[in-house]
Write a protein that holds these residues in place. Structure first.
Motif, mmCIF file in Angstrom:
data_model
loop_
_atom_site.group_PDB
_atom_site.id
_atom_site.type_symbol
_atom_site.label_atom_id
_atom_site.label_comp_id
_atom_site.label_asym_id
_atom_site.label_seq_id
_atom_site.Cartn_x
_atom_site.Cartn_y
_atom_site.Cartn_z
ATOM 1 N N LEU A 111 0.836 -1.200 0.000
ATOM 2 C CA LEU A 111 0.000 0.000 0.000
ATOM 3 C C LEU A 111 0.876 1.257 0.000
ATOM 4 O O LEU A 111 0.608 2.220 -0.718
ATOM 5 C CB LEU A 111 -0.919 0.002 1.230
ATOM 6 C CG LEU A 111 -2.014 1.046 1.133
ATOM 7 C CD1 LEU A 111 -3.016 0.681 0.056
ATOM 8 C CD2 LEU A 111 -2.719 1.222 2.452
ATOM 9 N N THR A 147 0.666 3.799 -3.139
ATOM 10 C CA THR A 147 0.229 5.181 -2.970
ATOM 11 C C THR A 147 1.346 6.137 -3.360
ATOM 12 O O THR A 147 1.101 7.169 -3.972
ATOM 13 C CB THR A 147 -0.167 5.435 -1.513
ATOM 14 O OG1 THR A 147 -0.746 4.250 -0.998
ATOM 15 C CG2 THR A 147 -1.146 6.557 -1.402
ATOM 16 N N SER A 151 1.686 6.459 -7.104
ATOM 17 C CA SER A 151 0.508 6.718 -7.921
ATOM 18 C C SER A 151 0.198 8.205 -8.041
ATOM 19 O O SER A 151 -0.753 8.586 -8.691
ATOM 20 C CB SER A 151 -0.698 5.991 -7.342
ATOM 21 O OG SER A 151 -0.955 6.493 -6.066
ATOM 22 N N ILE A 169 -16.542 5.557 6.958
ATOM 23 C CA ILE A 169 -16.068 6.718 6.199
ATOM 24 C C ILE A 169 -17.227 7.563 5.681
ATOM 25 O O ILE A 169 -17.265 8.783 5.858
ATOM 26 C CB ILE A 169 -15.216 6.237 5.010
ATOM 27 C CG1 ILE A 169 -13.991 5.496 5.521
ATOM 28 C CG2 ILE A 169 -14.811 7.406 4.140
ATOM 29 C CD1 ILE A 169 -13.161 4.876 4.439
ATOM 30 N N PHE A 191 -8.880 9.642 6.971
ATOM 31 C CA PHE A 191 -8.532 8.889 5.777
ATOM 32 C C PHE A 191 -8.801 9.707 4.514
ATOM 33 O O PHE A 191 -7.970 9.801 3.615
ATOM 34 C CB PHE A 191 -9.345 7.590 5.757
ATOM 35 C CG PHE A 191 -9.249 6.849 4.481
ATOM 36 C CD1 PHE A 191 -8.095 6.176 4.159
ATOM 37 C CD2 PHE A 191 -10.294 6.846 3.593
ATOM 38 C CE1 PHE A 191 -7.999 5.506 2.962
ATOM 39 C CE2 PHE A 191 -10.205 6.176 2.409
ATOM 40 C CZ PHE A 191 -9.053 5.504 2.087
ATOM 41 N N ASN A 192 -9.992 10.328 4.491
ATOM 42 C CA ASN A 192 -10.358 11.174 3.365
ATOM 43 C C ASN A 192 -9.344 12.281 3.150
ATOM 44 O O ASN A 192 -8.896 12.546 2.036
ATOM 45 C CB ASN A 192 -11.701 11.838 3.696
ATOM 46 C CG ASN A 192 -12.733 11.458 2.698
ATOM 47 O OD1 ASN A 192 -12.392 11.258 1.549
ATOM 48 N ND2 ASN A 192 -13.976 11.348 3.124
ATOM 49 N N ILE A 219 -5.995 11.028 1.793
ATOM 50 C CA ILE A 219 -5.974 10.754 0.355
ATOM 51 C C ILE A 219 -5.984 12.045 -0.441
ATOM 52 O O ILE A 219 -5.209 12.223 -1.377
ATOM 53 C CB ILE A 219 -7.181 9.875 -0.023
ATOM 54 C CG1 ILE A 219 -6.924 8.459 0.446
ATOM 55 C CG2 ILE A 219 -7.388 9.895 -1.508
ATOM 56 C CD1 ILE A 219 -7.715 7.462 -0.290
ATOM 57 N N ASN A 220 -6.865 12.970 -0.055
ATOM 58 C CA ASN A 220 -7.003 14.179 -0.852
ATOM 59 C C ASN A 220 -5.772 15.066 -0.786
ATOM 60 O O ASN A 220 -5.483 15.786 -1.739
ATOM 61 C CB ASN A 220 -8.240 14.959 -0.406
ATOM 62 C CG ASN A 220 -9.492 14.344 -0.981
ATOM 63 O OD1 ASN A 220 -9.513 13.984 -2.150
ATOM 64 N ND2 ASN A 220 -10.515 14.182 -0.162
ATOM 65 N N PHE A 233 -2.721 13.923 -0.212
ATOM 66 C CA PHE A 233 -1.553 13.089 -0.475
ATOM 67 C C PHE A 233 -0.660 12.990 0.756
ATOM 68 O O PHE A 233 0.549 13.191 0.678
ATOM 69 C CB PHE A 233 -0.753 13.662 -1.656
ATOM 70 C CG PHE A 233 0.004 12.594 -2.368
ATOM 71 C CD1 PHE A 233 -0.606 11.833 -3.331
ATOM 72 C CD2 PHE A 233 1.320 12.343 -2.049
ATOM 73 C CE1 PHE A 233 0.083 10.829 -3.969
ATOM 74 C CE2 PHE A 233 2.009 11.327 -2.676
ATOM 75 C CZ PHE A 233 1.390 10.576 -3.642
ATOM 76 N N LEU A 286 -2.182 8.463 5.935
ATOM 77 C CA LEU A 286 -2.885 7.336 5.309
ATOM 78 C C LEU A 286 -2.400 6.018 5.885
ATOM 79 O O LEU A 286 -3.184 5.138 6.238
ATOM 80 C CB LEU A 286 -2.651 7.367 3.792
ATOM 81 C CG LEU A 286 -3.314 6.242 3.029
ATOM 82 C CD1 LEU A 286 -4.797 6.478 2.935
ATOM 83 C CD2 LEU A 286 -2.727 6.100 1.647
ATOM 84 N N VAL A 339 -3.793 5.419 9.418
ATOM 85 C CA VAL A 339 -5.165 4.913 9.410
ATOM 86 C C VAL A 339 -5.186 3.454 8.975
ATOM 87 O O VAL A 339 -5.823 2.595 9.601
ATOM 88 C CB VAL A 339 -6.050 5.759 8.470
ATOM 89 C CG1 VAL A 339 -7.430 5.157 8.372
ATOM 90 C CG2 VAL A 339 -6.117 7.182 8.953
ATOM 91 N N PHE A 340 -4.422 3.186 7.912
ATOM 92 C CA PHE A 340 -4.400 1.819 7.395
ATOM 93 C C PHE A 340 -3.857 0.852 8.440
ATOM 94 O O PHE A 340 -4.388 -0.244 8.625
ATOM 95 C CB PHE A 340 -3.545 1.750 6.134
ATOM 96 C CG PHE A 340 -3.170 0.354 5.758
ATOM 97 C CD1 PHE A 340 -4.103 -0.456 5.133
ATOM 98 C CD2 PHE A 340 -1.935 -0.168 6.064
ATOM 99 C CE1 PHE A 340 -3.774 -1.751 4.810
ATOM 100 C CE2 PHE A 340 -1.609 -1.466 5.747
ATOM 101 C CZ PHE A 340 -2.529 -2.258 5.116
#
Lengths: 342, 513
Positions: B23, B27, B30, B452, B467-468, B471-472, B474, B479, B482-483
């Motif tokens: 992960l 991430t 990406s 979520i 989490f949101n 991601i938004n 970066f 992240l 949370v994971f």
């Protein structure tokens, strides 16, 4: 289950092949049959009505507006703009008569026909659902069968791999993928989600294979000299097909909710494309002023997910040999004694 | 056994290592956090870019950066947890420890009520298999399976919160609604009770009249505006609880159990006014917890004193009664806070909020106001989450109980003349709970990361919001934080489920013995 009911149930299926029994049982499940019809209508309507392109082929659809057309906003009776023109209230009862009018679901702010948007959204959601169902169904069945049939080290390795994928919640995977690859479009979203959502199915299939491979008929086939391939495809798989089909339908009804949820969060299908979840997230604030922009996508999601769930339930009843149809009191009286049947 | 657990734990560590590695790198490659500076050449942007690269350590390749991150996480074991910094230069661990309690608060009540309601309805539908009630519940559980939560949330805000707040302005129930509610409650209870046609009609009439009468009284006294049970309400409801608990745990024909439970009710009623004084003076979670423990201990003691031969079940009945009665007293005290709360500044006569997790102005004023404030903020998310998740428990417990009821040992139990209550509660229900327990454990772990959307629609800031945000913006460290929590919980829950299964079901042996 007492003997009289058994007798009636047995007589009903006497002389039928397995496939005929399953079909007959499925047709007895009224909710499942209705759902099948409804889902069929939705699929046909949605894919024939809205325009879609598949590679070089472009199909225009019978609905007069596309998602990019912006016809002028229609004026409604009370002075507001772009309200739905569909009416199901007959004229003699004081309504406008049964008509769908120019814009049955209304128009959005700049005049896009909402019916066209909902059609496209439903196309996207259905496509994603079926692709996820297909990919996850295939991978899950293959991995589960291999793990369950061969057991031992292969089973251990595959199941640890499944554990590994399960640690990552699908919504997190979907969000990460959707956020970074979202611009690749709905097709890729579906492919990726499919690659990650087969784990539950593979566990179920493995369990079924573990159970079935110990049974006598498998031993008999092996003694008769059947190859592994033949045992898997001819002897075990047909017996496990019920479990597989049922879990694929559940997977699909979960998939449509996952897709709409991701699109709602902004990680799934992104504008300028349209999906049902995206429509809801765009128009949730206009619920008090223009509720029709909110109702239709939600209703469509529910209709699709509910039909798939009911079809799954019907299939479960149909495939499960232990599950017998309920024999009503009337049938029992008419059905006569077990002796007459024996 | 220990070898098995050790081996599984070893595998878990490897799995967590692998999935976090993948992960992290997935991430990291990406997207590009420096994208906004790409085409800017002025000196300020260049400086900002350099600072960003330094802050996020972008010159180190992602696989190496992962091991740096892992080193920080592993130092948790030497008492120095380091999950890295967020992009706002805050320790991830602080953000996490602020978010986890919020998420727990959000999901605990919803999950508990989903489990209790779901199992109850599942059992009733299994016992009334193929009845109209069964069909209706089955239909609704499928419907709830198919609901998108964000859609339900908007409807709940509109039709429940806003309408209910409007209704509270007058607190008078319109007669039309009274008839609708009474009809529904009649249909519901008749569905549960069943019986011959004559009984059904009689029961429907009784329930309809009772509901209508109750609603008329509630409306006339403006109960929803000035709620409260008073000493009589607490007494009556507690007597009801006493009978229900005795019936479920040992059967009404057991006189000592009834006496013990009713004694508990008597003690509660006697202590009602003194308790109010305590609540006013010393209301802190600690005191309340202590009182609650005392009440349960008294329940056990009273049960033990009254019991003649069957001490266990009698004690269970009286402890359960004590539990119920304590809850009623607590709820009654909260109800008394309702009217003052209603008129407070931040509330302004609209007590059910549609968004937010807390009203910061009110929560610190006083324990009861604070609790009520947290409670009303929980109402909508709890209803939404419960609606979505309890359908699964209905289906599962119904299916399992039906399977168990077909077993030979149930036939044996019936054949040897046990009462239906004993057969259902002791032989069937307990065996139904075995697979249910393992499902619940796994669900609980999954739901922490799964709220979520609920958090988003209702404006809570828990794990989902983190989490949101991660991601938004970066924010790789956030992240991964949370994971790490959700993934560890899910693997631990899976292991726990396996162990629980083998502990509960003697037929299942783990570790290949």
């Amino acid at each position: 289950m007492d003997a009289a009911e058994n007798a009636i149930a047995n007589r009903e299926v006497a002389g039928l092949t397995q496939r005929e029994i399953v079909l007959k049982r499925f047709l007895h499940h009224r909710a499942a049959v209705i759902s099948m019809v409804v889902l069929g209508f939705v699929i046909i309507g949605v894919f024939s009505g809205g325009a879609f392109s598949f590679g070089p082929i472009h199909y225009p659809g019978w609905w007069k507006y596309g998602i990019n057309d912006t016809p002028p906003l229609t004026q409604c009776g009370n002075g507001s703009l772009g309200c739905p023109t569909m009416s199901l209230w007959p004229k003699f009862l004081g309504g406008h008569g049964i008509t769908i009018g120019e814009h049955p679901f209304g128009q959005d702010d700049i005049g896009h026909d909402y019916f066209a948007l909902v059609l496209r959204g439903a196309q996207r959601s259905l496509m994603v659902t079926f692709i996820i169902g297909f990919i996850a169904g295939t991978i899950g069945t293959v991995i589960g069968s291999i793990a369950g049939f061969f057991g031992g080290r292969i089973d251990n390795a595959l199941m640890r791999f499944v554990d590994f994928l399960i640690t990552i919640p699908s919504i997190i995977i979907g969000s990460v993928i959707g956020f970074h690859f979202g611009n690749l479009g709905a097709l890729f979203l579906a492919l990726y989600l499919g690659l990650f959502s087969w784990t539950g199915l593979s566990r179920l299939v493995r369990g079924e294979f573990l159970k079935l491979r110990e049974l006598e008929f498998v031993d008999a086939a092996r003694v008769a000299g059947a190859s592994n391939r033949r045992i898997i495809f001819k002897h075990i798989l047909p017996n496990a097909v019920g479990v597989i089909i049922v879990s694929i339908t559940l997977l699909m009804s979960g998939a449509i909710l996952l897709e709409t949820a991701l699109s709602y969060l902004g990680f799934g299908v992104t504008p300028p494309d349209v999906s049902l979840g995206l429509l809801i997230s765009q128009y949730q604030d206009s619920f008090t002023t223009r509720p029709y922009l909110f109702w239709w996508p939600g209703l469509l999601i529910i209709i699709i997910a509910l039909s798939i769930n009911f079809i799954g339930d019907g299939l479960r009843d149909a495939f499960d040999p232990r599950q017998r149809r309920r024999i009503s009191l009337k049938e029992r009286r008419r059905g006569g004694s077990p002796k007459a049947d024996a | 056994m220990f070898a098995f657990i050790g081996r599984r734990l070893g595998t878990l560590v490897v799995i967590l290592f692998g999935s976090s590695f993948i992960l992290y790198n997935l991430t990291a490659i990406s997207g590009d956090p420096t994208e906004q500076y790409k085409f800017q050449t002025d000196e300020r942007s260049r400086a900002a870019l350099r600072a960003l690269i330094k802050q996020l350590d972008l010159n180190t390749p992602p696989p190496l950066r992962y091991f740096k991150w892992l080193k920080g996480v592993l130092s948790t074991f030497v008492g120095n947890p380091d999950f890295g910094m967020t992009r706002d230069n805050e320790a991830v661990i602080h953000r996490l420890s602020a978010a986890i309690p919020t998420t727990l608060r959000l999901i605990t009540v919803a999950t508990l009520s989903a489990i209790i309601l779901g199992i109850t309805l599942g059992i009733i539908t299994a016992l009334r298999q193929y009845s109209r009630f069964d069909y209706v519940v089955t239909f609704f559980s499928f419907l709830m399976f198919s609901l998108p939560i964000f859609w339900v949330a908007v409807l709940l805000k509109q039709f429940l919160a806003i309408r209910f707040n409007d209704f509270l302005a007058s607190a008078v129930i319109p007669p039309g609604w009274m008839l609708v509610f009474a009809t529904f409650s009649a249909i519901f209870w008749v569905g549960i009770l069943g019986g011959t046609r004559k009984q059904v009609i009689r029961n429907a009439g009784i329930v309809f009249a009772l509901t209508l009468g109750a609603l008329a009284i509630l409306s006339a006294t403006k109960w929803f505006r000035y709620p409260g049970l008073g000493i009589f309400g607490v007494g009556i409801i507690s007597v009801g609880i006493a009978f229900a608990m005795t019936m479920l745990s040992i059967g009404l024909e057991n006189k000592p159990a009834i006496r013990a439970s009713l004694t508990m009710v008597g003690i509660t009623v006697l202590l009602y006014y003194p308790l109010q004084w305590v609540f006013d003076k010393y209301s802190s979670p600690l005191v309340l917890g202590a009182l609650f423990a005392i009440s349960l201990a008294t329940g056990a003691l009273v049960g033990a004193l009254f019991a003649k031969i069957d001490r266990g079940p009698v004690m269970r009945a009286s402890v359960l009664t004590a539990l119920g009665a304590s809850l009623i007293v607590f709820i009654d005290r909260l109800m008394q806070t309702w009217s003052p709360y209603f008129e407070m500044d931040g509330v302004n006569g609209r007590p059910i909020p549609t968004v937010g997790q807390i009203d910061p102005l009110l929560s610190d004023t006083n324990f009861w106001v604070g609790t009520l404030d947290r409670g009303v903020h929980l109402v909508l998310p709890t209803i939404a989450l419960t609606l979505i998740s309890f359908a699964g428990y209905i289906r599962f417990s119904r299916g399992t109980l039906l399977e168990v009821l077909n077993q030979d040992y149930i036939r044996t139990a019936r054949a040897k003349g046990l009462t239906e209550r004993t057969v259902i509660m002791r032989h069937a229900f307990r065996n139904t709970m075995i697979p249910l327990t393992t499902i619940i454990v796994v669900d609980l772990a999954g739901i922490i990361g799964g709220a979520i959307i609920t958090e988003r629609v209702f404006g809570w800031s828990g794990m989902g919001t983190l989490f949101n945000k991660a991601i938004n913006s970066f924010d790789l460290n956030l992240l991964m934080g949370v994971f790490f929590i959700t993934a560890s919980l899910s693997v631990i829950a899976n292991l726990l489920a396996d162990l629980l299964y083998s502990a509960l079901d003697p037929r299942v042996r783990i570790g290949g013995k």
